[in-house]
Design an enzyme around this catalytic site. Structure first.
Site, PDB file in Angstrom:
ATOM      1  CB  VAL A  44      -0.899  -0.098   1.102  1.00 43.63           C
ATOM      2  CG1 VAL A  44      -2.164  -1.142   1.325  1.00 43.63           C
ATOM      3  CG2 VAL A  44      -0.096   0.080   2.586  1.00 43.63           C
ATOM      4  CG  ASN A  75      -7.184  -4.378   8.097  1.00 42.55           C
ATOM      5  OD1 ASN A  75      -7.653  -4.365   9.163  1.00 42.55           O
ATOM      6  ND2 ASN A  75      -6.359  -5.814   7.612  1.00 42.55           N
ATOM      7  CE1 TYR A  83      -0.346   1.009  14.802  1.00 40.57           C
ATOM      8  CE2 TYR A  83      -1.017   2.343  17.007  1.00 40.57           C
ATOM      9  CZ  TYR A  83      -1.190   1.683  15.337  1.00 40.57           C
ATOM     10  OH  TYR A  83      -2.489   0.370  15.608  1.00 40.57           O
ATOM     11  CE  LYS A 127      -2.925   2.851  12.660  1.00 40.84           C
ATOM     12  NZ  LYS A 127      -3.516   2.003  11.859  1.00 40.84           N
TER      13      LYS A 127
HETATM   14  N1  LIG Z   1      -4.251  -5.862  16.615  1.00 40.76           N
HETATM   15  C1  LIG Z   1      -3.673  -4.682  17.683  1.00 40.76           C
HETATM   16  O1  LIG Z   1      -4.209  -4.452  18.298  1.00 40.76           O
HETATM   17  C2  LIG Z   1      -4.798  -3.422  17.156  1.00 40.76           C
HETATM   18  C3  LIG Z   1      -5.669  -2.262  17.215  1.00 40.76           C
HETATM   19  C4  LIG Z   1      -5.672  -1.032  16.447  1.00 40.76           C
HETATM   20  C5  LIG Z   1      -5.458  -0.987  15.506  1.00 40.76           C
HETATM   21  N2  LIG Z   1      -4.914  -2.034  14.524  1.00 40.76           N
HETATM   22  C6  LIG Z   1      -5.060  -1.794  13.190  1.00 40.76           C
HETATM   23  O2  LIG Z   1      -5.594  -2.873  12.711  1.00 40.76           O
HETATM   24  C7  LIG Z   1      -5.064  -2.875  11.248  1.00 40.76           C
HETATM   25  C8  LIG Z   1      -4.494  -4.389  11.020  1.00 40.76           C
HETATM   26  O3  LIG Z   1      -3.537  -4.504  12.030  1.00 40.76           O
HETATM   27  P1  LIG Z   1      -3.785  -6.512  12.775  1.00 40.76           P
HETATM   28  O4  LIG Z   1      -4.133  -6.572  14.355  1.00 40.76           O
HETATM   29  O5  LIG Z   1      -4.335  -7.543  11.799  1.00 40.76           O
HETATM   30  O6  LIG Z   1      -2.478  -6.942  12.014  1.00 40.76           O
HETATM   31  P2  LIG Z   1      -1.592  -8.177  11.578  1.00 40.76           P
HETATM   32  O7  LIG Z   1      -0.225  -7.961  11.140  1.00 40.76           O
HETATM   33  O8  LIG Z   1      -2.378  -9.510  11.862  1.00 40.76           O
HETATM   34  O9  LIG Z   1      -2.109  -7.611   9.614  1.00 40.76           O
HETATM   35  C9  LIG Z   1      -1.881  -7.594   8.931  1.00 40.76           C
HETATM   36  C10 LIG Z   1      -1.670  -7.838   7.749  1.00 40.76           C
HETATM   37  O10 LIG Z   1      -1.496  -5.932   7.047  1.00 40.76           O
HETATM   38  C11 LIG Z   1      -0.128  -6.832   5.570  1.00 40.76           C
HETATM   39  N3  LIG Z   1       0.554  -5.882   5.894  1.00 40.76           N
HETATM   40  C12 LIG Z   1       1.835  -5.055   6.138  1.00 40.76           C
HETATM   41  N4  LIG Z   1       2.374  -4.151   5.811  1.00 40.76           N
HETATM   42  C13 LIG Z   1       1.863  -4.157   4.299  1.00 40.76           C
HETATM   43  C14 LIG Z   1       1.542  -3.106   3.492  1.00 40.76           C
HETATM   44  N5  LIG Z   1       2.969  -2.363   3.198  1.00 40.76           N
HETATM   45  N6  LIG Z   1       0.890  -3.107   1.850  1.00 40.76           N
HETATM   46  C15 LIG Z   1      -0.114  -4.039   2.507  1.00 40.76           C
HETATM   47  N7  LIG Z   1      -0.273  -5.020   3.146  1.00 40.76           N
HETATM   48  C16 LIG Z   1       0.872  -5.113   4.112  1.00 40.76           C
HETATM   49  C17 LIG Z   1       0.724  -8.023   6.381  1.00 40.76           C
HETATM   50  O11 LIG Z   1       0.641  -8.780   5.438  1.00 40.76           O
HETATM   51  C18 LIG Z   1      -0.905  -8.452   7.470  1.00 40.76           C
HETATM   52  O12 LIG Z   1      -1.276  -9.034   6.397  1.00 40.76           O
HETATM   53  C19 LIG Z   1      -3.822  -2.109  11.390  1.00 40.76           C
HETATM   54  O13 LIG Z   1      -3.703  -0.662  10.418  1.00 40.76           O
HETATM   55  C20 LIG Z   1      -3.607  -2.165  13.100  1.00 40.76           C
HETATM   56  O14 LIG Z   1      -2.650  -0.414  12.855  1.00 40.76           O
HETATM   57  C21 LIG Z   1      -4.468  -3.618  15.011  1.00 40.76           C
END
Ligand SMILES: NC(=O)c1ccc[n+]([C@@H]2O[C@H](COP(=O)([O-])OP(=O)(O)OC[C@H]3O[C@@H](n4cnc5c(N)ncnc54)[C@H](O)[C@@H]3O)[C@@H](O)[C@H]2O)c1
Length: 256
Positions: free
Chosen positions: A65, A91, A158, A162
């Site tokens: 992305v 996402n 981060y 966000k």
């Molecule tokens: N897990 C948490 O506690 C949490 C809390 C708040 C927000 N988030 C947000 O939720 C979103 C999803 O996170 P998650 O927890 O499911 O993480 P995760 O690591 O399980 O999944 C993230 C996915 O994004 C992909 N990714 C990473 N860099 C990328 C890029 N440059 N281009 C395309 N794909 C890419 C990864 O390969 C992975 O499949 C993120 O934006 C994260 O900041 C997560």
């Protein structure tokens, strides 16, 4: 399953793991066809196979992305395959080892901002070109974080990324959502059990103290599916008058 998204076409970035995979799964269960996008080919292949081995409701595209060429190709493939794009879920995201400002190296700052903020900017800019001319418009859902609402739920990169993502959401909502036909909303998850925690390999001492003092070590932990249900609501016509808002999904962590 209630066919809330019957006939809709969605793109989900970061669909190979965690919340992106759960959101894609729920969208397909509700009748949508989904273009799964991720930088990781293995995760992408596994997700497609787990969600719909027949391939009728899902297709995949490898996309970083942070790269505009990949974004343009991702959206073109979606429109070529399914004739339109109704929903974009920004996402994909990474964390920053909770680095405080003095300890934040340029390369980590640039990487986090490129993926978490510029990525959604590029994808939304490209998607809006198609969405604004579609009869039913479009719908953008940004996966932000409680780190986009408060100061100590991540490191400086981060947190900035966000907060910025929520800003992009509100600007699209206040322009295309009010004067056009593309609405935008964000979700601010708290602690969700996904693979993202594994990438916290050298957390910053003071960053961790601030996170801990804010309850970060004993916050409620949610499942990706609990965030996916919020995304279904925002993607569906059930939320047709919801535009420019941030729905927190943190089990009450930040209410305390
Ligand atoms: N897990 C948490 O506690 C949490 C809390 C708040 C927000 N988030 C947000 O939720 C979103 C999803 O996170 P998650 O927890 O499911 O993480 P995760 O690591 O399980 O999944 C993230 C996915 O994004 C992909 N990714 C990473 N860099 C990328 C890029 N440059 N281009 C395309 N794909 C890419 C990864 O390969 C992975 O499949 C993120 O934006 C994260 O900041 C997560």
């Amino acid at each position: 399953m209630t066919d809330l998204l019957k006939g809709k076409v969605a793109i989900v970035t970061g669909a190979g793991s965690g919340m992106g995979k759960a959101i894609s799964t729920r969208f397909v269960e509700e009748g949508a066809r989904v273009m799964l996008a991720d930088i990781n080919p293995d995760g992408l292949k596994q997700a497609a196979n787990d969600i719909d081995p027949t391939g009728e409701a899902v297709d995949t595209v490898i996309a970083n992305v942070a790269k505009e060429d990949d974004i343009v190709a991702m959206i073109k493939k979606t429109v070529d395959t399914y004739s339109k794009v109704d929903i974009l879920v920004n996402n994909a995201g990474i964390v920053d080892n909770i680095k405080i400002i003095e300890n934040m190296p340029d390369d980590l700052w640039n990487r986090v901002l490129a993926i978490n903020l510029t990525g959604p900017f590029l994808a939304s800019r490209e998607a809006v070109k198609y969405m604004k001319n579609q009869k039913d418009g479009g719908n953008i859902i940004n996966i932000a974080s409680v780190g986009g609402l408060f100061g100590s739920r991540g490191g400086v990169a981060y947190t900035a990324s966000k907060h910025g993502l929520i800003g992009i959401t509100k600007n699209i909502a206040a322009t295309y959502g009010v004067y056009g036909n593309v609405r935008a909303n964000a979700i601010a998850p708290g602690s969700i059990a996904t693979n993202i925690g594994k990438t916290l390999d050298a957390p910053d001492e003071l960053g961790m103290k601030a996170l801990g003092d804010a309850g970060g070590m004993n916050s409620p932990v949610g499942k990706p599916e609990q965030v996916a249900d919020v995304a279904v609501f925002l993607a569906s016509d059930q939320s047709s008058f919801v535009n420019g808002t941030v729905i927190t999904a943190d089990g009450g962590w930040t209410a305390r």
